[in-house]
Design a protein around this motif. Structure first.
Motif, mmCIF file in Angstrom:
data_model
loop_
_atom_site.group_PDB
_atom_site.id
_atom_site.type_symbol
_atom_site.label_atom_id
_atom_site.label_comp_id
_atom_site.label_asym_id
_atom_site.label_seq_id
_atom_site.Cartn_x
_atom_site.Cartn_y
_atom_site.Cartn_z
ATOM 1 N N LEU A 62 0.828 -1.205 0.000
ATOM 2 C CA LEU A 62 0.000 0.000 0.000
ATOM 3 C C LEU A 62 0.863 1.256 0.000
ATOM 4 N N ARG A 63 2.026 1.153 -0.564
ATOM 5 C CA ARG A 63 2.978 2.260 -0.571
ATOM 6 C C ARG A 63 2.490 3.429 -1.413
ATOM 7 N N ASP A 64 1.875 3.150 -2.533
ATOM 8 C CA ASP A 64 1.550 4.269 -3.417
ATOM 9 C C ASP A 64 0.266 4.098 -4.237
ATOM 10 N N PRO A 65 -0.722 3.331 -3.770
ATOM 11 C CA PRO A 65 -1.937 3.269 -4.594
ATOM 12 C C PRO A 65 -2.699 4.584 -4.515
ATOM 13 N N THR A 66 -3.375 4.917 -5.592
ATOM 14 C CA THR A 66 -4.228 6.099 -5.563
ATOM 15 C C THR A 66 -5.664 5.725 -5.204
ATOM 16 N N VAL A 67 -6.037 4.462 -5.435
ATOM 17 C CA VAL A 67 -7.380 3.975 -5.091
ATOM 18 C C VAL A 67 -7.281 2.525 -4.632
ATOM 19 N N THR A 68 -8.001 2.206 -3.565
ATOM 20 C CA THR A 68 -8.145 0.826 -3.104
ATOM 21 C C THR A 68 -9.550 0.367 -3.454
ATOM 22 N N ILE A 69 -9.633 -0.799 -4.077
ATOM 23 C CA ILE A 69 -10.914 -1.384 -4.459
ATOM 24 C C ILE A 69 -11.108 -2.658 -3.661
ATOM 25 N N VAL A 70 -12.258 -2.760 -3.006
ATOM 26 C CA VAL A 70 -12.595 -3.954 -2.240
ATOM 27 C C VAL A 70 -13.600 -4.759 -3.052
ATOM 28 N N LEU A 71 -13.211 -5.964 -3.448
ATOM 29 C CA LEU A 71 -14.133 -6.873 -4.127
ATOM 30 C C LEU A 71 -14.901 -7.602 -3.024
ATOM 31 N N ILE A 72 -16.209 -7.407 -2.997
ATOM 32 C CA ILE A 72 -17.027 -7.860 -1.870
ATOM 33 C C ILE A 72 -17.827 -9.098 -2.246
ATOM 34 N N GLY A 73 -17.361 -10.233 -1.779
ATOM 35 C CA GLY A 73 -18.094 -11.479 -1.929
ATOM 36 C C GLY A 73 -18.894 -11.771 -0.673
ATOM 37 N N ARG A 74 -19.449 -12.934 -0.605
ATOM 38 C CA ARG A 74 -20.324 -13.341 0.496
ATOM 39 C C ARG A 74 -19.650 -13.204 1.870
ATOM 40 N N ASP A 75 -18.372 -13.566 1.996
ATOM 41 C CA ASP A 75 -17.706 -13.592 3.299
ATOM 42 C C ASP A 75 -16.580 -12.576 3.451
ATOM 43 N N THR A 76 -16.467 -11.638 2.553
ATOM 44 C CA THR A 76 -15.372 -10.667 2.598
ATOM 45 C C THR A 76 -15.380 -9.870 3.900
ATOM 46 N N TRP A 77 -16.547 -9.548 4.404
ATOM 47 C CA TRP A 77 -16.660 -8.744 5.633
ATOM 48 C C TRP A 77 -15.979 -9.417 6.825
ATOM 49 N N LYS A 78 -15.758 -10.713 6.783
ATOM 50 C CA LYS A 78 -15.202 -11.469 7.910
ATOM 51 C C LYS A 78 -13.676 -11.400 7.999
ATOM 52 N N ARG A 79 -13.018 -10.980 6.944
ATOM 53 C CA ARG A 79 -11.562 -11.136 6.832
ATOM 54 C C ARG A 79 -10.772 -10.000 7.486
ATOM 55 N N LYS A 80 -9.905 -10.368 8.433
ATOM 56 C CA LYS A 80 -9.090 -9.365 9.120
ATOM 57 C C LYS A 80 -8.146 -8.654 8.161
ATOM 58 N N HIS A 81 -7.616 -9.384 7.187
ATOM 59 C CA HIS A 81 -6.681 -8.743 6.255
ATOM 60 C C HIS A 81 -7.374 -7.692 5.390
ATOM 61 N N VAL A 82 -8.615 -7.928 5.016
ATOM 62 C CA VAL A 82 -9.375 -6.920 4.263
ATOM 63 C C VAL A 82 -9.547 -5.677 5.126
ATOM 64 N N ASP A 83 -9.911 -5.867 6.393
ATOM 65 C CA ASP A 83 -10.054 -4.733 7.309
ATOM 66 C C ASP A 83 -8.742 -3.964 7.423
ATOM 67 N N TRP A 84 -7.637 -4.681 7.593
ATOM 68 C CA TRP A 84 -6.332 -4.025 7.726
ATOM 69 C C TRP A 84 -5.958 -3.271 6.462
ATOM 70 N N GLU A 85 -6.225 -3.860 5.301
ATOM 71 C CA GLU A 85 -5.875 -3.209 4.040
ATOM 72 C C GLU A 85 -6.682 -1.930 3.833
ATOM 73 N N ILE A 86 -7.966 -1.970 4.172
ATOM 74 C CA ILE A 86 -8.782 -0.753 4.059
ATOM 75 C C ILE A 86 -8.251 0.307 5.017
ATOM 76 N N GLY A 87 -8.040 -0.083 6.274
ATOM 77 C CA GLY A 87 -7.565 0.875 7.276
ATOM 78 C C GLY A 87 -6.238 1.508 6.897
ATOM 79 N N SER A 88 -5.313 0.704 6.397
ATOM 80 C CA SER A 88 -4.002 1.234 6.001
ATOM 81 C C SER A 88 -4.102 2.146 4.789
ATOM 82 N N SER A 89 -4.964 1.801 3.847
ATOM 83 C CA SER A 89 -5.020 2.586 2.607
ATOM 84 C C SER A 89 -5.669 3.950 2.795
ATOM 85 N N ILE A 90 -6.497 4.124 3.823
ATOM 86 C CA ILE A 90 -7.144 5.431 4.008
ATOM 87 C C ILE A 90 -6.441 6.286 5.059
#
Length: 180
Positions: A62-90
């Protein structure tokens, strides 16, 4: 809208790799972006602390993205790494300026192609930012021009609206039917 954006894609690796690969193929049809994401096996999370994993994701992926896109499937909300990636990117830091944020409901999501989505089935940090106006959530599309517009809009919003990063980070993956 001719800017070449650097995109980071966050997703549930075990369930949604097919759509992640398809998404990259769709974007490769135009000059939209450079895509990065953490792939399975990139980080040995069995031998590293959670804080070290978050640091590796933040500093290497996440060093230099201009936009983070979350692909949301049935269980994506459960994943700690998705949460961490969103938090770090914003987060806006000296090393990593904050990225725009958007979510895309995959055809595997129960709310795909419906007028409304169930808040508890969206990653909580993404939901917070959708509510604040920092992020938008769309249905899956295979139209590169439309996706390019979504990316550009998310890029434009990143300095106009403050993101909501007030939630505590997930300590572990979640389970259950929804987070709320």
């Amino acid at each position: 809208m001719g800017d070449r954006h650097k995109i980071f894609v966050s997703y549930h690796h075990a369930n949604d790799q097919y759509y992640r690969d398809m998404f990259e193929d769709i974007l490769s049809q135009s000059d939209i972006s450079v895509i990065r994401s953490v792939q399975i096996g990139d980080i040995d999370d069995g031998n590293l602390s959670d804080e070290r994993i978050r640091q590796i994701v933040r500093d290497q992926y996440l060093r230099d993205p201009t936009v983070t896109i979350v692909l949301i499937g049935r269980d994506t909300w459960k994943r700690k790494h998705v949460d961490w990636e969103i938090g770090s990117s914003i987060r806006n830091t000296a090393k990593n300026p904050r990225a725009g944020l958007l979510g895309i409901l995959l055809p595997t999501h129960p709310d795909y192609n419906r007028d409304l989505f169930t808040p508890g089935l969206i990653p909580p940090r993404l939901y917070d930012n959708q509510q604040s106006g920092y992020a938008k959530i769309y249905d899956w599309s295979e139209n590169p021009a439309l996706i390019k517009k979504w990316i550009h809009d998310a890029f434009e919003v990143r300095h106009k609206v403050n993101p909501n990063n007030s939630r505590s980070s997930f300590r572990r993956n979640h389970s259950g039917e929804s987070w709320c």
